[in-house]
Design a protein around this motif. Sequence first.
Motif, PDB file in Angstrom:
ATOM      1  N   VAL A  64       1.026  -1.212  -0.020  1.00 49.04           N
ATOM      2  CA  VAL A  64       0.071  -0.184   0.112  1.00 49.04           C
ATOM      3  C   VAL A  64       1.066   1.245   0.057  1.00 49.04           C
ATOM      4  CG1 VAL A  64      -1.788   1.244   1.240  1.00 49.04           C
ATOM      5  CG2 VAL A  64      -1.860  -1.335   1.285  1.00 49.04           C
ATOM      6  N   LEU A  65       0.544   2.275  -0.891  1.00 45.31           N
ATOM      7  CA  LEU A  65       1.293   3.457  -1.016  1.00 45.31           C
ATOM      8  C   LEU A  65       0.597   4.409  -0.217  1.00 45.31           C
ATOM      9  CD1 LEU A  65       2.631   3.455  -4.833  1.00 45.31           C
ATOM     10  CD2 LEU A  65       3.998   2.669  -2.852  1.00 45.31           C
ATOM     11  N   PHE A  66       1.240   5.244   0.481  1.00 46.54           N
ATOM     12  CA  PHE A  66       0.573   6.327   1.355  1.00 46.54           C
ATOM     13  C   PHE A  66       1.415   7.412   0.808  1.00 46.54           C
ATOM     14  CE2 PHE A  66       0.419   2.614   4.181  1.00 46.54           C
ATOM     15  CZ  PHE A  66      -1.125   2.424   4.245  1.00 46.54           C
ATOM     16  N   ASP A  67       0.467   8.550   0.625  1.00 47.00           N
ATOM     17  CA  ASP A  67       1.159   9.994   0.379  1.00 47.00           C
ATOM     18  C   ASP A  67       0.043  10.996   0.548  1.00 47.00           C
ATOM     19  OD1 ASP A  67       2.877  11.828  -0.599  1.00 47.00           O
ATOM     20  OD2 ASP A  67       3.567  10.302  -1.970  1.00 47.00           O
ATOM     21  N   THR A  68       0.533  12.087   0.875  1.00 46.76           N
ATOM     22  CA  THR A  68      -0.332  13.384   0.694  1.00 46.76           C
ATOM     23  C   THR A  68      -0.195  14.090  -0.389  1.00 46.76           C
ATOM     24  OG1 THR A  68      -0.058  13.491   3.111  1.00 46.76           O
ATOM     25  CG2 THR A  68      -0.868  15.656   1.998  1.00 46.76           C
ATOM     26  N   ILE A  69      -1.353  14.215  -1.369  1.00 51.73           N
ATOM     27  CA  ILE A  69      -0.999  14.862  -2.756  1.00 51.73           C
ATOM     28  C   ILE A  69      -1.553  16.144  -2.618  1.00 51.73           C
ATOM     29  CG2 ILE A  69      -0.980  12.644  -3.801  1.00 51.73           C
ATOM     30  CD1 ILE A  69      -3.997  13.360  -4.817  1.00 51.73           C
ATOM     31  N   ASP A  70      -0.802  16.954  -3.477  1.00 55.26           N
ATOM     32  CA  ASP A  70      -1.360  18.405  -3.589  1.00 55.26           C
ATOM     33  C   ASP A  70      -2.601  18.637  -4.477  1.00 55.26           C
ATOM     34  OD1 ASP A  70      -1.347  21.303  -3.225  1.00 55.26           O
ATOM     35  OD2 ASP A  70       0.004  21.317  -4.976  1.00 55.26           O
ATOM     36  N   LEU A  71      -3.765  19.200  -3.950  1.00 53.77           N
ATOM     37  CA  LEU A  71      -4.793  19.406  -4.993  1.00 53.77           C
ATOM     38  C   LEU A  71      -4.605  20.803  -5.517  1.00 53.77           C
ATOM     39  CD1 LEU A  71      -7.995  18.188  -2.655  1.00 53.77           C
ATOM     40  CD2 LEU A  71      -6.622  17.073  -4.268  1.00 53.77           C
ATOM     41  N   ARG A  72      -4.645  20.715  -6.875  1.00 55.78           N
ATOM     42  CA  ARG A  72      -4.335  21.731  -7.901  1.00 55.78           C
ATOM     43  C   ARG A  72      -5.585  22.313  -8.852  1.00 55.78           C
ATOM     44  NH1 ARG A  72       1.073  22.818  -7.951  1.00 55.78           N
ATOM     45  NH2 ARG A  72       1.002  23.644 -10.184  1.00 55.78           N
ATOM     46  N   ASP A  73      -5.452  23.596  -9.150  1.00 60.73           N
ATOM     47  CA  ASP A  73      -6.503  24.065  -9.991  1.00 60.73           C
ATOM     48  C   ASP A  73      -5.663  24.975 -11.164  1.00 60.73           C
ATOM     49  OD1 ASP A  73      -5.842  26.401  -8.552  1.00 60.73           O
ATOM     50  OD2 ASP A  73      -8.135  26.580  -7.901  1.00 60.73           O
TER      51      ASP A  73
END
Length: 509
Positions: A464-473
């Motif tokens: 299982v890969l865990f990460d905090t991804i940046d939400l972008r517009d």
Amino acid sequence: MHDRTLADRVARPSLALGAGALVALSLPPWGFWPLAFIGIVLFDLTLGDSPSRRDRILLGALFGAGWMYLGMGWMVQLTVPGYIIAGLIFTTFHAVAAGVSPTGRWGVIGRPAAHTLVEAVRLSFPFGGVPLATLGVSQVGGPLAGVARVGGVILLTWVVFQIGFAIAGLRRNTRAEPHALLGVITAAAIAMIAVVAPTGSSTGETLDVAAVQGGGEQGTSALEVPSSLVTERHLEATRSISTDQPLELVLWPENTIDIDDLSRTEVFENFANSETRGLIAAEAARLGVPIAVGITEDAMTEERRFTNAQVVVSPDGELVSRYDKVRRVPFGEYVPLRGLIESVSSAVDRVGEAVAGTDRAYIDLPATEAHPDGVRLATVISWEVFFGGRAREGVKDGATAIINPTNGSSYTGTIVQTQQVASSRLRAIETGRWLVQAAPTGFSAIIDHDGNVLQRTSVSEQKVLFDTIDLRDGNTWYTSLGDGPFIWLVALTLALSLWRSRPRRTQTG
């Protein structure tokens, strides 16, 4: 005379075939990007300044064959006849491109445009397109990858061709030097513009994600491995996630849940009323986050038809969003010209008919305290990640990140898997969005908006890969413009080069 004939008959054709092979070797899994330029330079040198149309067609076909048959070698595992036919079609594309291209000094401008156009054609024809082994995929690890955020894979392909043909033009013919310099300067200018081109911007919000890879042997099909075993492997991996792990989404790969209702019971069973839904809902409730799962269901319309979708199960067990795959894999999820092929072979009976979806390319996560308006994710299922327009559609509709649930477990080796990761990187660059890819047996990956692979699993492992991804517009230029304007520009470039290279009439007094 004898030496020249031998060169024409053996050396030049062999070099053209080898040039195509060098382009193929610039692709993943080999992935040495400079080989694409070397291959194009060598191909142009085999053509020479003013070859006959017959020679151009033959050498173009050999160049295409060396490139396509090696770069698309994965297709043998899907369908040998399809591999042979697809290779012939795409070889013919490049034979035609070489045949129509101008000769002389305008060839430096016309040849890159012609070969780029046939690459654009194969993004949609035949069978809806087979966009693997593309030049764009070969350059994702090189210095030109950023061109994709300007004009997508079409512009990136043209830049690579233009640089390669221009380098050859500078060495081959002094009359072609001004045109070659123009080509190099134009390509270099585009590359520099890409450095400062918009990449979107952070919304200031993030999403904690887990990409689940259940693991298992590669080179196996759904006919060989029970779907229940695949589901159980992913449940096992999901159960390993601690409730202390910060999470907002768990992503499962494509078709890890297969709902068969071949008995056609009185109450038609699909995912919504299956026992498996309860198992997924229990994990969503335990973790307190939605789980996006890949499902296949028998279609109610007729035998052998099925749907392929990504469904979001909320912590309360509700199905809150669904996206059905639009772009289907030819000879994998449906058989083009099935009636004709069935008349000569029964092998196609093993291939079902996926029902093509009609929805826009995204799913929505439910609103939370951290995300009161919810989160929209562009959704490209497996094969769809090879088509820039699918991810672009979801981003145009307001998606702030991309997910690519996929399933490459039918293939041994890593040709498809590595080319898919490269395509995911291109989609991230084109749109300025982070991308999470989840596969049952590899590769699963986390990719940032610049196309950098931050994490990637190994083949067959359970992880299982865990990460905090940046939400972008915000939009890149590619997101705003798409492929159309660049296809027209390349077509106009070819038309101009053909017009300028036509023989001039001399007037006599």
